[in-house]
Write a protein that holds these residues in place. Structure first.
Motif, short mmCIF file in Angstrom:
data_model
loop_
_atom_site.label_atom_id
_atom_site.label_comp_id
_atom_site.label_asym_id
_atom_site.label_seq_id
_atom_site.Cartn_x
_atom_site.Cartn_y
_atom_site.Cartn_z
N ILE A 33 49.00 41.13 39.08
CA ILE A 33 48.36 42.56 38.75
C ILE A 33 46.83 42.54 38.79
CG2 ILE A 33 48.07 44.11 36.73
CD1 ILE A 33 50.94 44.00 37.18
N GLY A 34 46.53 43.28 39.80
CA GLY A 34 45.04 43.35 40.16
C GLY A 34 44.08 43.99 38.92
N SER A 37 43.78 47.92 38.94
CA SER A 37 44.96 48.79 38.91
C SER A 37 45.13 49.57 37.89
CB SER A 37 46.20 47.70 39.32
OG SER A 37 46.50 46.75 38.19
N CYS A 38 44.32 49.36 36.71
CA CYS A 38 44.60 50.38 35.54
C CYS A 38 45.96 49.98 34.79
CB CYS A 38 44.39 51.82 35.97
SG CYS A 38 42.94 51.89 36.80
N VAL A 39 46.46 48.86 34.87
CA VAL A 39 47.72 48.38 34.25
C VAL A 39 47.29 47.70 33.05
CG1 VAL A 39 49.91 47.09 34.20
CG2 VAL A 39 49.17 48.58 36.34
N LYS A 65 50.20 37.32 36.66
CA LYS A 65 49.01 36.48 37.29
C LYS A 65 48.05 37.64 37.75
CE LYS A 65 50.20 33.47 40.60
NZ LYS A 65 50.74 32.90 41.78
N ARG A 66 46.94 37.43 36.88
CA ARG A 66 45.89 38.49 37.17
C ARG A 66 44.93 38.25 38.51
NH1 ARG A 66 44.78 42.64 33.93
NH2 ARG A 66 42.42 43.35 33.86
N ILE A 67 44.69 39.13 39.11
CA ILE A 67 44.06 39.23 40.27
C ILE A 67 42.53 39.74 40.12
CG2 ILE A 67 43.59 39.66 42.63
CD1 ILE A 67 46.07 37.54 42.10
N MET A 105 49.75 45.18 42.71
CA MET A 105 50.91 45.31 41.52
C MET A 105 52.13 44.89 42.23
SD MET A 105 50.56 48.59 39.36
CE MET A 105 50.12 49.72 40.88
N LYS A 106 52.36 43.57 42.06
CA LYS A 106 53.83 43.16 42.96
C LYS A 106 54.38 41.91 42.31
CE LYS A 106 51.07 40.57 46.29
NZ LYS A 106 50.60 40.59 47.49
#
Ligand SMILES: [Zn+2]
Length: 113
Positions: A33-34, A37-39, A65-67, A105-106
């Motif tokens: 999750i970047g 990405s607003c997640v 896994k935060r990017i 987001m993958k």
């Protein structure tokens, strides 16, 4: 709502993979999750249980896994960290920054049975 549609996508991908690669259960899943990405990870964890209920990933352990966000400045060409989508370049203050990472987001890892 953003989180729900993201997870519905994930479920569809898992179901397709289960058919083509012949597995029945997802034991754990890692989502990349970047930071841009607003997640919200809390919302994602919460939504995961309801979206995956009754699916092959119902009991899967969810990991993240935060990017970190990073951009390249159009003005000075340097890489600059980005906390928010419209951050300016930390080197020259320019606002035209191309996002290099942070929108991901993958699914990156999957353990299946
Ligand atoms: Zn710059």
């Amino acid at each position: 709502m953003h989180e729900l549609s993201l997870l519905e996508n994930v479920r569809t991908i898992l179901e397709e993979h289960a058919q083509s690669q012949h597995f029945q259960t997802v034991e754990n899943i890692t989502l990349e999750i970047g930071a841009l990405s607003c997640v919200e990870l809390d919302a994602l964890t919460f939504a995961f249980a309801s979206v995956m209920k009754g699916s092959l990933a119902e009991y899967a352990e969810l990991k993240f896994k935060r990017i970190e966000g990073q951009g390249r400045c159009f003005e000075c060409g340097q890489l600059t960290p980005m906390i928010e989508l419209y951050d300016v370049c930390i080197h020259c203050g320019h606002f035209r920054v191309e996002i290099v990472s942070g929108l991901e987001m993958k699914i990156t890892e999957l353990k299946v049975r």
